[in-house]
Enzyme design. Structure first.
Site, PDB file in Angstrom:
ATOM      1  CE  LYS A 109      41.537  37.032  37.561  1.00  0.00           C
ATOM      2  NZ  LYS A 109      40.968  38.365  37.477  1.00  0.00           N
ATOM      3  NE  ARG A 173      39.843  38.368  46.116  1.00  0.00           N
ATOM      4  CZ  ARG A 173      38.533  38.386  45.834  1.00  0.00           C
ATOM      5  NH1 ARG A 173      37.766  37.397  46.212  1.00  0.00           N
ATOM      6  NH2 ARG A 173      38.000  39.385  45.174  1.00  0.00           N
TER       7      ARG A 173
END
Length: 280
Positions: A109, A173
Site C-alpha cells: 500500500k 506520510r
C-alpha cells in the site's frame, strides 16, 4: 525493512502490528515477518498480524475505525484474540485466516501511496486517484497470489486491504512526501525547461537525495516506507522479468528513482495487462 509498533503474547501465540515487510538479499523474494518470528521462536510458535485503516491520531480520539486480525491459531484462540482488540463502536476488528495477504497488503500500500502523491501534485482529481487505487489494489493482489500460497481475494476487501489503501493514499506520510517530491520535480522542470539538466549525471542518486531531504524536513523523525519497498519490489520483479505485468508499480519506481516525468503516472494507471490472476 522491519517495523513493529507493538506486540501482545497470548499463551503460545503473538500478534504483531506490522508496518513493512522484508526481502531476502540473495533471492530478493519477499519474506513474511510473521513467519520469520515463528521460525525464530520455534516450538510450534504461531504469529498473526493486526492491520487496517488505523490512523493513530484518530484512534486516540476514539473515532470509529476498523482493523483486521489475520491469524491461524484455531478455535477458540482466534476469536479470543479478536475480542482482546475488538472495542466497539470505536474500534471494530474482523478476523481472516490469510496472514500473507494481510501482511503484503500492508507493505505494498505504501508503494501505491507514492503514486497517489504524484497524482495529487498534478492536481488530477478524484477520478484519476480512484483509478490508481483500483489498479493498485489489483497489483497488490496479483503480487500476493504470485509469491504466496493460500492468499484469498476476500482479504483485499477487508480493512487491511482496500480500506488501508484508501486511507494511506489520502492521508499517509508516503502520499504526503511523494506529493512534495513531485512538486519539487515539477518546479525544476518549469525553471530549467531542458529535461537533460533536471537530474544531472545520476538520476537515482539525485532522486534519493530529494527523498532523504523531504523525509527529514516533513516527518519529524519518522521514516518513509514506500520508497525502500518500491526499490525492493522492483528489484524482485525485474529479476524475474515480471515488470510488464505490474505497470503501475514499475511506473512509480521509474518516476521516484529514475527521473521519469511525473505525468507518466497516468501511463502506469491505464497500461493494465489484459490477463489478471485474481477476481478483483
Amino acid at each position: 525493512m522491519i517495523s513493529f509498533v507493538s506486540s501482545m503474547i497470548i499463551d503460545w501465540c503473538t500478534i504483531f502490528l506490522v508496518l513493512n515487510t522484508d526481502f531476502c538479499p540473495e533471492t530478493k523474494l519477499p519474506l513474511l515477518i510473521s513467519r520469520a518470528i515463528e521460525e525464530a521462536m520455534g516450538n510450534d510458535f504461531q504469529c498473526g498480524v493486526l492491520m487496517g485503516a488505523n490512523v493513530a491520531s484518530e484512534v486516540a480520539l476514539g473515532q470509529m475505525c476498523e482493523s483486521t486480525l489475520a491469524s491461524n491459531f484455531g478455535p477458540p484462540a482466534d476469536e479470543l484474540t479478536r475480542l482482546v482488540f475488538d472495542s466497539p463502536p470505536s474500534f471494530r476488528v474482523q478476523h481472516v485466516r490469510d496472514v500473507a495477504g494481510a501482511e503484503i497488503s500492508g507493505a505494498l500500500k505504501n508503494v501505491i501511496a507514492l503514486g497517489a502523491g504524484f497524482v495529487d501534485a498534478l492536481q488530477l482529481g478524484g477520478n484519476t486517484k480512484a483509478a490508481l487505487l483500483r489498479v493498485g489494489l489489483r497489483e497488490i493482489a496479483k503480487f500476493s497470489h504470485m509469491f504466496f500460497d493460500g492468499v484469498k481475494d476476500e482479504t483485499f476487501m477487508q480493512s487491511c486491504g482496500m480500506a488501508d489503501l484508501i486511507t494511506t493514499c489520502y492521508g499517509g506520510r508516503n502520499r504526503k512526501c511523494a506529493e512534495a517530491f513531485a512538486l519539487q520535480r515539477l518546479n525544476v522542470d518549469e525553471e530549467k525547461k531542458d529535461e537533460d539538466t533536471i537530474l544531472h549525471l545520476d538520476p537515482q542518486e539525485e532522486c534519493q537525495k530529494m527523498w532523504d531531504k523531504i523525509e527529514n524536513d516533513l516527518l519529524n523523525g519518522q521514516k518513509l516506507q514506500g520508497t525502500p519497498a518500491a526499490k525492493e519490489v522492483h528489484a524482485l520483479l525485474e529479476s524475474r522479468n515480471l515488470l510488464q505485468t505490474f505497470p503501475l508499480i514499475d511506473t512509480i519506481f521509474q518516476i521516484a528513482f529514475k527521473g521519469q516525468p511525473i505525468d507518466r503516472i497516468v501511463e502506469g494507471i491505464i497500461d493494465v495487462p489484459r490477463e489478471v490472476n485474481s477476481n478483483l
